[in-house]
Write a protein that holds these residues in place. Sequence first.
Motif, short mmCIF file in Angstrom:
data_model
loop_
_atom_site.label_atom_id
_atom_site.label_comp_id
_atom_site.label_asym_id
_atom_site.label_seq_id
_atom_site.Cartn_x
_atom_site.Cartn_y
_atom_site.Cartn_z
N THR A 100 -38.45 50.78 -19.98
CA THR A 100 -37.94 51.93 -20.73
C THR A 100 -39.05 52.57 -21.57
N SER A 101 -39.89 51.74 -22.18
CA SER A 101 -41.01 52.27 -22.97
C SER A 101 -41.98 53.05 -22.08
N VAL A 148 -40.09 41.10 -10.19
CA VAL A 148 -38.97 41.41 -11.08
C VAL A 148 -39.24 42.72 -11.82
N PHE A 149 -40.49 42.90 -12.23
CA PHE A 149 -40.86 44.16 -12.88
C PHE A 149 -40.67 45.33 -11.93
N CYS A 150 -41.13 45.18 -10.69
CA CYS A 150 -41.00 46.27 -9.71
C CYS A 150 -39.54 46.64 -9.51
N PHE A 151 -38.68 45.63 -9.38
CA PHE A 151 -37.26 45.90 -9.18
C PHE A 151 -36.68 46.66 -10.37
N ASN A 152 -37.05 46.26 -11.58
CA ASN A 152 -36.54 46.93 -12.77
C ASN A 152 -37.09 48.34 -12.90
N LEU A 153 -38.35 48.54 -12.51
CA LEU A 153 -38.91 49.88 -12.55
C LEU A 153 -38.15 50.82 -11.63
N VAL A 154 -37.75 50.31 -10.48
CA VAL A 154 -37.04 51.11 -9.48
C VAL A 154 -35.57 51.30 -9.85
N SER A 155 -34.96 50.32 -10.52
CA SER A 155 -33.50 50.33 -10.67
C SER A 155 -32.99 50.54 -12.09
N THR A 156 -33.83 50.45 -13.11
CA THR A 156 -33.34 50.61 -14.48
C THR A 156 -32.82 52.03 -14.68
N PRO A 157 -31.57 52.17 -15.11
CA PRO A 157 -31.01 53.51 -15.29
C PRO A 157 -31.50 54.17 -16.56
N ALA A 158 -31.22 55.44 -16.70
CA ALA A 158 -31.56 56.17 -17.93
C ALA A 158 -30.70 55.66 -19.08
N PRO A 159 -31.24 55.61 -20.30
CA PRO A 159 -30.45 55.18 -21.45
C PRO A 159 -29.21 56.06 -21.65
N ASN A 160 -29.37 57.37 -21.39
CA ASN A 160 -28.26 58.32 -21.48
C ASN A 160 -28.21 59.15 -20.21
N LYS A 161 -27.04 59.62 -19.87
CA LYS A 161 -26.89 60.38 -18.62
C LYS A 161 -27.75 61.63 -18.59
N SER A 162 -28.00 62.20 -19.76
CA SER A 162 -28.78 63.44 -19.81
C SER A 162 -30.28 63.19 -19.73
N ASP A 163 -30.70 61.93 -19.81
CA ASP A 163 -32.12 61.58 -19.79
C ASP A 163 -32.54 61.15 -18.39
N SER A 213 -34.33 58.61 -15.70
CA SER A 213 -34.56 57.16 -15.61
C SER A 213 -36.06 56.90 -15.72
N PRO A 214 -36.46 55.65 -16.01
CA PRO A 214 -37.91 55.34 -16.06
C PRO A 214 -38.64 55.71 -14.78
N LEU A 215 -38.03 55.44 -13.62
CA LEU A 215 -38.69 55.79 -12.36
C LEU A 215 -38.83 57.30 -12.23
N SER A 216 -37.79 58.04 -12.59
CA SER A 216 -37.87 59.50 -12.55
C SER A 216 -38.99 60.01 -13.44
N SER A 217 -39.12 59.44 -14.62
CA SER A 217 -40.17 59.86 -15.56
C SER A 217 -41.55 59.55 -15.01
N PHE A 218 -41.69 58.35 -14.43
CA PHE A 218 -42.97 57.95 -13.85
C PHE A 218 -43.36 58.88 -12.70
N LEU A 219 -42.40 59.19 -11.82
CA LEU A 219 -42.69 60.09 -10.69
C LEU A 219 -43.02 61.50 -11.17
N SER A 220 -42.33 61.95 -12.22
CA SER A 220 -42.60 63.29 -12.75
C SER A 220 -44.01 63.36 -13.32
N LEU A 221 -44.41 62.37 -14.10
CA LEU A 221 -45.77 62.37 -14.64
C LEU A 221 -46.79 62.32 -13.51
N THR A 222 -46.54 61.50 -12.50
CA THR A 222 -47.46 61.40 -11.36
C THR A 222 -47.62 62.75 -10.68
N SER A 223 -46.55 63.51 -10.62
CA SER A 223 -46.61 64.85 -10.03
C SER A 223 -47.57 65.75 -10.80
N TYR A 224 -47.46 65.72 -12.12
CA TYR A 224 -48.34 66.57 -12.94
C TYR A 224 -49.78 66.06 -12.90
#
Length: 628
Positions: free
Chosen positions: A237-238, A318-333, A335-346
């Motif tokens: 999450t961090s 275990v870390f890889c699985f959590n990186l791929v599967s941990t949901p967003a803290p809130n529905k409007s936010d 997920s960690p994977l989405s954030s990582f992929l977005s940064l990688t895009s930029y």
Amino acid sequence: MEPSPLTQVERPETFQPKIIRLYETVFRDEDEDVDLSDGFWEEFFLHRPDHAGFKRILETISPDDMLHLQAHSQQLFQRAISRIQQASAPSDEIALETLTVFLDAALSKKYTNPSSDIIAVLAGLNDADTVMSDFVAALDTVIRNGRSLSLRLKAVRTSLSITATGFHTALPSYFTHRDLFPALMKFTQDCEHSSQVLPALYLLGLLVNYNKFEFQNPYRLRLDDFVNDAIIQKIVTSVGDTCVKLRDAYVAIQDDMPEPWSLGSTLNYIGLGVLSPTSRPTTPTPGAEDPKSLFAALPGPEIGVLLSTYDFANANKVFCFNLVSTPAPNKSDPSPLSSFLSLTSYLSQHAHRSQRAALYTHLSLFTLQILVEDQSLAKRLCSDESKLSVRLCRQRQPFLPLVKGERTATSVILDLMIDGINHNLRRRLDVEYYILCIGILLRILSFLSRTKTRIAYHWSELWRTLLSFFRFLTTYVDDIRSLRRSSELVDILVNLLAFALSSGENFLPDPASYDDLFYKLVETGDSLAKFRDAFGLSSSTSMQTLVNVSSHYQTLLEGGGDQAKAKNKILSPREVNNVIKQGYSTLSIEAEEGLDRWERFREVEYKIALKKIARAAIEDAKMLKEDK
């Protein structure tokens, strides 16, 4: 009349805090070493530190003078350690803050013999092991069991300071002897906000990379068997929150969110923008400062967290699985994977702007390659369970089709690879980067083909990008051939396209998509033959397969077979498609065996790159603590 003994003393123009005089006393140049009294130190650690004032005093002391004053600097260091060990407020907190400023300044000086000189300044060569071991033990105790989270966070930052500033000396070895990993994990578990986790993650990343290729690093071994899901989810999450912050810095320079439909946008689109009721530009205009220089300064120093993210991913399933599967803290936010992929895009669209940006882009691709190589994770990334919405960079053309809503993570990763290929083309090609991009594409297509998994995707964009890359390499063949590993890049590019041709029916969603691949190949004309000749690939079976397929259809389209009745007739796209379908009956694809084979990620093969990345992370860690 007798003068009054009560005379008014003029107030000084500037008021000097008492702690500044105490700092000056510690580092006063005297002919003989004089022990400062217990009373002096008692008072010293009761005054709140003046960080800026202390830093100014230390900056005026040359490396040679610091060595000359080592008796007092050693006293400061050892007295501060003692205060930390006593765990008495507020002296322990003052000692930690004082040491952070002192160590940063003292270790940053350009000594003639860095390791031995720094040890002399801090502890003396004879007592180094005892004093430094006491110091690390004191930090360990505070990080693990300090009376407050803020105090523990300061101990983490002090540890980060000495590790980052002294990374290329022997100092971090004392942290490998003690093993702060359990304390850092307990600290992470107790953190209330993801931002508090960041310094601990940063420190862990530096410790894992300290001489990692020279000896068996204990922190690397710790990552292997760490299975606490709750702590790993906090770390993930961090990482996600940090990625969002870093991504938003790019957006702040140029907001690339597509403008929603409006009368104004429609008028602009058809060339009648002057009639628009608003004057909002289709691409937001950056501030007065040159956006190129602003982009070149990114990403921010928090980017170093990608180093510990990579190390965790490389060591821990275990870390890889959590990186791929941990949901967003809130529905409007996101997920960690989405954030990582977005940064990688930029990062990918701006990787060409600096070596630092390129290194961190490589690092994010290392992590992605590790994820897609794991068959269970690859399956999840292709499934509906993984569907997510990712903000992809649209700050430079060409743009990929805008996909609204959620889609599989694999389709997003495919977009990242296409964007990376399109936006980093230059004569002095970053061959390592392109090998990573093409390699990730090969791993994904290989998995899709073997498992006969079909995902919704704009496949035509992938074929268009790969064939454009063929043309680019042919145009700049003389520049490309001189680059290290360029022949390897050429081979995997050819194999990837040949594999898609021979196995596309296993993963493409419908016959029309497979026809489109052949259509794109036919569109290239004689470009593939020119590529073959330019790079001397006449003996390559895969290359000859591509050329033969292209030639087969060129012959049909030019009237060499029944399918094209009239020679020299200009055919419509539909007629070309019909020729392609009919041509399957006379087409023979002799693809090599094992085109989809790949070697698993091996860290040692990227030793040079990872050492460069670690150096970049060290400099960013220094920047990060200055910001704090």
